[in-house]
Design an enzyme around this catalytic site. Structure first.
Site, short mmCIF file in Angstrom:
data_model
loop_
_atom_site.label_atom_id
_atom_site.label_comp_id
_atom_site.label_asym_id
_atom_site.label_seq_id
_atom_site.Cartn_x
_atom_site.Cartn_y
_atom_site.Cartn_z
N ASP B 216 -38.26 -69.61 -24.27
CA ASP B 216 -37.67 -68.97 -23.09
C ASP B 216 -38.55 -67.80 -22.62
OD1 ASP B 216 -35.34 -68.18 -21.25
OD2 ASP B 216 -35.50 -66.40 -22.53
N LYS B 220 -40.95 -67.28 -19.07
CA LYS B 220 -40.95 -66.09 -18.20
C LYS B 220 -42.36 -65.51 -18.08
CE LYS B 220 -36.07 -65.33 -19.04
NZ LYS B 220 -35.07 -64.82 -20.01
#
Lengths: 359, 359
Positions: B216, B220
Site C-alpha cells: 500500500d 502511494k
C-alpha cells in the site's frame, strides 16, 4: 489564456516575474508591470513582456496610473488578473472597481482581507460568480503553504472548522524557537541578542516592533477567521504586544534595540517559569470558531511534546481542527520569503487560468 | 453544473453521497449510483437523486453496466464526472474509454496511478486539455490531506521537488507509533498485541499482512513519484516486507495472528537497538527524485527530534523537500477513514466544478 498585470515590482513581484518566465507557461502572459512611479504596458495586441521587462520598466516614461492600467486590461477580450504585490491600503481599496471591470485579483497583500469589513464583504460579493472575476490570496497567510485553499475546501465541503491555531509569523517563529527551547545544550541567548540577530538577518521589519506588536499575526488571524465564517476585525481582536510597555513609544528602532537589554531579565524569567513546567514560549494566532471572542494573537506556553514546541528556524506551522479532523490537520514550512510567496501567487494564478481555461 | 456518478457505494461512496447532500451544492448533481450488482440512473432529464438514493439503489432492478452508465452520462450536454469509489483494477482499466467519451474522473482508487505505466500515460495524455475532461485523485495519497495538489502546484510553478518522504499508511502509523516510542512511561506492548488490536479497531485490512507487506505504501510512493516526473513502478521499487518470512505463506490471517507472537522477540530487539540510539522505528515511503533507485517503502529509524518520531494515533505525515522549501513543507493529519477520504474526493469535485463553471 490570461493577461497578467503585476502591480509592485519589489522582491516578491520580481521573483514572480522570474518564476513565470522560467516555466514557459504561455497561457499566463504578463502584459503589464508597474512600480510606485513607472508603468509598462505591452502594445495594443497584448504581446507578452519579455523576461527583461523589469529593465524596460525602469526606462519607461509612463507614470503609473492604476485606472489606466485597469482600462487597458479590461479592453482586451482575454480575461485578465491583476497581481497586487504591494502592501498598500490604497491599492486594496481599488479591488472593487477592478472586479466590476471584470478583472480577477491575486495578491499577497493582507490589507483588503484583514481590514475594513465593508470592503471585504464588497470584494467577496463581487467575486462570487462561477464564471469570474476571481479573487485568490493564498499568500496572505503562510505564504505558499496551502492553508487558505485547505480551509476553503473544508468549508465548501461542509466540514465544521472548530479552531485554527498556529505560528503565523516567520519572525516570531525565529525569535521564540531560538529563545525558548527545552534543549539544555549550549548557553541560553538573551532575548535582545536574538531580536538583534533576527533584524540583521533581514527576518524582521525595519523596526522589529512592527513584528513584536502582534499586528501581523492579528491580520492573518482575521483573514483565516473570515474565510471560515467568523467575521473578526483588528479592532475587536485580542492582540498581545510583546514590546515592553516603556519601549512602545521610543521614537527610533535604534533606540528600541539599544534599550531592549533592560528587559532581558523579564523575558528570561518568563522563559524559566515555562521551562520549569516543561514548556516553551510561543507567539501564536488563534481563530476559535466556537468562542470567537477567544480568538486573537497570543503569547503563550506549549508543552514539549506539542508540534509547536519543536518548530525550527523561521517556519510557520498551522493546525486546523475540524469535525472531520478532530486531531488536527497540520501544515508546516517556510511561511515567508520571496520564493515561497511568489509560489503561492503563481499557484493562485494557475487556479484562475484553470477556471477560464475553456474560454 | 456537473453530473456526478458514484461507482461503488461502500463506506466511502456512501459518505460522499451524504456530504454532497448535506452541503446543498446544487452545481454537483448526483444522477447515477452503482454498486457491484445494481445500478440506479436518474431519469432522462438527469434529475438529481435524493439523499435516500442508496435505499433506491438497493431496490433497483437494473444490473450494473458501466458501459451503459458511461453512455448515459455522455448523452447529456452537461459535463459529467465518474467518481470511482472501488479499488478495482477492472474499473481503472475503463478510465481511457470514459475520458474519450468526455467524462472526467475523480477517484481514491490507487490502481490506475500506481499500476501499469502504459495505462497511466494514456490517462495523463487524455486528461491534458484545458477544457477537460479532467482527472483528479487527491485521495489516493493521504486521503483528504492536500498532498498531491501541493506537489502538482510545486511542479507546475517550476519548483524542483527533491524528495517526498512520509508515513503514508494509517495502519503502519498506528502500529509503530504505539510499538516504538521513547516515552518510557507505561509498559512496552508486544508487537503481536498491537497488530491484533489494530485489526480489532478496523485499522488494518482483513488480513493485516496486506498492510505489513508495504505494498500500500509502495503504491502511494509510485503515485507521488509519477506526479513529480519520476516514473516509478511497483516492480522496480524497493519494498520492505515487515511480515516475518515464515509467516508470509501461512494461509489464513487467523494463523498469521496466532503465530505472530513467535516473532515478538525479533521486533522487541529491533526496538531496543533503536531506543539505545535515541531513535524509533517507522515505516515510510520515499520518493528520491535525485536518486530514483533509492525510492521505496522502507522500515527505518528516526531520531527523537524528527517530526516523524512524535507522530500520534494513525496520522499520516508527508514531508516535501524542494528548492524553494529546502527545510521541507510538512502536511500531517488523518490519512484514512471514510470522512476524510470523501472530503478529498469532494474537494476534487469542486475543482472540476470550477473548471467547467463557466459552461
Amino acid at each position: 489564456m490570461v493577461n497578467v498585470a503585476i502591480v509592485g515590482l519589489g522582491l516578491v513581484g520580481s521573483e514572480l516575474l522570474a518564476q513565470l518566465h522560467k516555466t514557459k507557461n504561455h497561457a499566463l502572459r504578463v502584459v503589464a508591470l508597474t512600480n510606485s512611479r513607472r508603468m509598462l504596458l505591452s502594445d495594443a495586441s497584448y504581446t507578452p513582456l519579455a523576461s527583461t521587462a523589469a529593465t524596460a520598466l525602469a526606462a519607461s516614461e509612463s507614470a503609473t496610473s492604476l485606472s489606466e492600467l485597469a482600462a487597458y486590461l479590461a479592453a482586451s477580450l482575454v480575461p485578465a488578473v491583476v497581481v497586487d504585490c504591494t502592501s498598500s491600503d490604497a491599492v486594496a481599496a481599488l479591488y472593487p472597481s477592478w472586479l466590476r471591470a471584470g478583472l480577477s485579483i491575486v495578491t499577497p497583500n493582507k490589507k483588503a482581507f484583514s481590514g475594513d469589513l465593508e470592503l471585504y464583504n464588497e470584494i467577496r460579493s463581487l467575486a462570487a460568480f462561477a464564471n469570474g472575476p476571481f479573487v485568490y490570496h493564498e499568500s496572505t497567510v503562510g505564504a505558499g503553504l496551502p492553508v487558505l485553499s485547505t480551509l476553503s475546501d473544508l468549508v465548501k465541503t461542509g466540514d465544521k472548522v472548530v479552531k485554527v491555531e498556529g505560528i503565523f509569523s516567520g519572525t516570531m517563529s525565529y525569535i521564540f524557537n531560538n529563545f525558548s527551547t527545552l534543549n539544555t545544550a549550549g548557553e541560553k541567548k538573551r532575548f535582545s541578542e536574538i531580536v538583534t540577530v533576527a533584524k540583521e538577518l533581514g527576518y524582521t521589519e525595519p523596526d522589529p516592533r512592527d513584528d513584536l506588536n502582534g499586528m501581523d499575526v492579528a491580520r492573518k488571524v482575521a483573514i483565516a477567521g473570515r474565510l471560515i465564517g467568523v467575521p473578526l476585525t483588528l479592532s475587536t481582536l485580542t492582540v498581545e504586544n510583546v514590546v515592553p510597555a516603556p519601549l512602545r513609544t521610543v521614537s527610533t528602532s535604534h533606540e528600541f534595540l539599544t534599550r531592549l537589554p533592560e528587559h532581558d531579565e523579564h523575558f528570561a524569567a518568563l522563559n524559566a517559569q515555562a521551562a520549569k513546567a516543561g514548556e516553551v514560549l510561543r507567539y501564536v494566532g488563534v481563530v476559535d470558531a466556537l468562542e470567537p471572542a477567544h480568538s486573537g494573537a497570543k503569547f503563550v506556553r506549549y508543552p514539549a511534546a506539542h508540534p509547536f514546541a519543536s518548530l525550527q528556524g523561521s517556519d510557520n506551522i498551522i493546525k486546523i481542527t475540524t469535525e472531520r479532523f478532530p486531531n488536527g490537520l497540520i501544515i508546516q514550512g517556510a511561511g515567508a520569503g520571496a520564493a515561497v510567496t511568489a509560489f503561492g501567487i503563481f499557484a493562485d494564478l494557475l487556479r484562475v487560468q484553470e477556471r477560464v481555461g475553456g474560454l
